[in-house]
Scaffold this motif. Structure first.
Motif, PDB file in Angstrom:
ATOM      1  N   SER A 118      -5.658  -3.896  -5.744  1.00 20.95           N
ATOM      2  CA  SER A 118      -4.255  -3.644  -4.808  1.00 20.95           C
ATOM      3  C   SER A 118      -4.847  -4.582  -3.997  1.00 20.95           C
ATOM      4  O   SER A 118      -6.183  -4.460  -3.654  1.00 20.95           O
ATOM      5  CB  SER A 118      -4.308  -1.956  -4.983  1.00 20.95           C
ATOM      6  OG  SER A 118      -3.914  -1.981  -6.206  1.00 20.95           O
ATOM      7  N   TYR A 132      -2.657  -4.118   7.320  1.00 17.89           N
ATOM      8  CA  TYR A 132      -2.431  -2.846   8.227  1.00 17.89           C
ATOM      9  C   TYR A 132      -3.088  -3.888   9.687  1.00 17.89           C
ATOM     10  O   TYR A 132      -3.070  -5.132   9.944  1.00 17.89           O
ATOM     11  CB  TYR A 132      -3.553  -2.171   8.360  1.00 17.89           C
ATOM     12  CG  TYR A 132      -4.393  -1.230   7.069  1.00 17.89           C
ATOM     13  CD1 TYR A 132      -3.553  -0.372   6.910  1.00 17.89           C
ATOM     14  CD2 TYR A 132      -5.204  -1.798   6.050  1.00 17.89           C
ATOM     15  CE1 TYR A 132      -3.317   0.516   5.561  1.00 17.89           C
ATOM     16  CE2 TYR A 132      -4.736  -1.416   5.555  1.00 17.89           C
ATOM     17  CZ  TYR A 132      -4.757   0.462   4.712  1.00 17.89           C
ATOM     18  OH  TYR A 132      -4.748   0.892   3.614  1.00 17.89           O
ATOM     19  N   SER A 164      -4.388  -3.967   0.666  1.00 19.83           N
ATOM     20  CA  SER A 164      -3.759  -3.311   1.301  1.00 19.83           C
ATOM     21  C   SER A 164      -3.709  -3.970   2.624  1.00 19.83           C
ATOM     22  O   SER A 164      -4.350  -4.798   3.389  1.00 19.83           O
ATOM     23  CB  SER A 164      -4.594  -1.997   2.005  1.00 19.83           C
ATOM     24  OG  SER A 164      -4.181  -1.203   0.641  1.00 19.83           O
TER      25      SER A 164
END
Length: 443
Positions: free
Chosen positions: A335, A339, A337
């Motif tokens: 996955s 930020y 991610s």
């Protein structure tokens, strides 16, 4: 022009008087007149002399009447000399004063230059002070934010204290109920004691029966141990079949990088593919050679990450994590991610401070653990990304940790621990700390 007219008048007057005197002398000479008993020739000479005297007297008188300067020259020469002397003296004093004023002017000019230099220096200092004032203003704003945070914490603590007071009231009521219950239990125990006496006799009979059962239980215990060992072997086999050889746990980070935003999607996609290659190498190091370690990323998720980074004007932290437990031989599902990589702490910035009571040497480890756990919580809340598995965000050198624990072990009483960021820290972390013992009461 005035002088020329005066001279012309005097010349004309002198000529007229001389002409008159000559005519008079001639006339007297012709008539052979005599005055004062003199001979006519001598009388003519006297007339001529008197005529010259009259010319001179009349000329001087006319000039004196006509010109103030002539009157001054004839009758005020001494006063004029005195005035000239006084004027010269005043001129000398004025010259001396002028020289002194010239010196004072040069001195004032030098002082003016010094003043200009001083003004330039003061302006430089003012600029420096202005910059320092801006820095202090920014520091005050940060302190105000921290004070607001502390005020909120104090309000939460006050609310917690009120809840504790209410709980204490409830506990007092419960203790009263327990006291009544204990009284009832005491009465019940007396009744049970009587019943126990009866049971002892029954137990004696049962003990004899238990001897017989004990031998049977020993045989059953041996059989149960064999069955338990067999069950454990079966469980190990099932776990091995179900989980396989796990190399990475679900959520564990396979690779992390900071990718610059606000660029072309092709460049960002290239950087993400490089990060995926890094994850593949990390998996290969864990699995070893001979295993397919290609990272599989869901393409819609990959494309969405590329678009979000391209649209952002900030650097973005990108993490590739295991979508589930990665087992040797299974497809490597991951996955993405992302930020924002914001600046969380600057080098030397205050992070957290707390007071503790050190009662014994054994308190040192627990105090340090509580302090670090609180820093971890605060740093995560402020924006430092934690490790998905451990939840940790900080890094502290072992030597510093041992020195802090050793110092606490030799300290008694109230102490205050204060943590500062050792270097600039962004969202990607980790936060490196400098921890100080602000005050202490050593034994």
């Amino acid at each position: 022009m005035y002088g020329i007219i005066l001279i012309a008048v005097m010349v004309a007057t002198g000529g007229a008087i001389a002409f008159i005197g000559d005519k008079l002398g001639t006339k007297i000479g012709k008539k052979r007149l005599s005055i004062f008993g003199l001979r006519p020739r001598h009388t003519s000479m006297v007339i001529t002399v008197l005529t010259g005297i009259l010319i001179t007297a009349f000329s001087i008188s006319a000039m004196a009447v006509v010109s103030k300067d002539v009157r001054t020259a004839l009758f005020g020469m001494e006063e004029l000399n005195a005035q000239m002397t006084s004027t010269k003296r005043a001129l000398d004093e004025t010259t001396a004063n002028l020289a002194q004023m010239q010196e004072e002017f040069e001195h004032a000019d030098a002082e003016l230059n010094n003043a200009h230099s001083e003004i330039s220096r003061l302006k430089t200092e003012q600029d420096e002070l202005t910059a320092e004032s801006e820095r202090l203003k920014a520091g005050n704003e940060r302190l105000e934010l921290e004070n607001s945070s502390l005020t909120a914490k104090n309000e939460n603590l006050a609310s917690a204290n009120e809840n504790l007071a209410a709980n204490n009231k409830k506990l007092d009521a419960q203790n009263k109920n327990l006291a009544d219950t204990n009284k009832n239990l005491t009465n019940a125990n007396e009744k049970l004691s009587k019943a126990n006496s009866k049971l002892e006799s029954d137990n004696k009979k049962l003990s004899e029966f238990n001897v017989t059962l004990t031998s049977d239980n020993e045989k059953l215990t041996q059989s149960n141990a064999e069955l338990e060992q067999h069950a454990q072997n079966l469980r190990r086999g099932l776990i091995a079949i179900r989980e396989g050889d796990i190399a990475f746990r679900a959520g564990e980070i396979l690779a992390t990088s900071v990718i610059r935003g606000s660029r072309e999607v092709e460049e960002i996609a290239f950087d993400l593919n490089v990060l995926a290659d890094t994850a593949s190498r990390n998996i290969a190091e864990r699995f070893g050679s001979g295993v397919d370690t290609s990272v599989w990323i869901y393409q819609p998720e990959f494309q969405e990450a590329v678009e979000n980074i391209a649209a952002s004007n900030k650097d973005m932290v990108v993490r590739i994590t295991a979508a589930g437990n990665l087992v040797r031989g299974e497809p490597i599902r991951t996955s993405l991610s992302i930020y924002p990589n914001n600046e969380v702490y600057r080098a030397g910035e205050f992070v957290f401070a707390e007071e503790y009571e050190v009662a014994s040497e054994d308190d040192a480890d627990s105090i340090v653990q509580k302090f670090l756990a609180e820093i971890n919580r605060i740093a995560v809340a402020k924006g430092v990304l934690p490790d998905p598995i451990t939840g940790s965000v900080g890094v502290m050198e072992g030597s510093q940790l041992y020195e802090l624990i050793d110092e606490l072990e030799n300290t008694r009483g109230k102490i205050k621990l204060t943590a500062y960021a050792r270097e600039d820290t962004r969202s990607i972390g980790p936060i490196r700390l400098n921890i100080r013992l602000e005050w202490e009461a050593k034994i």
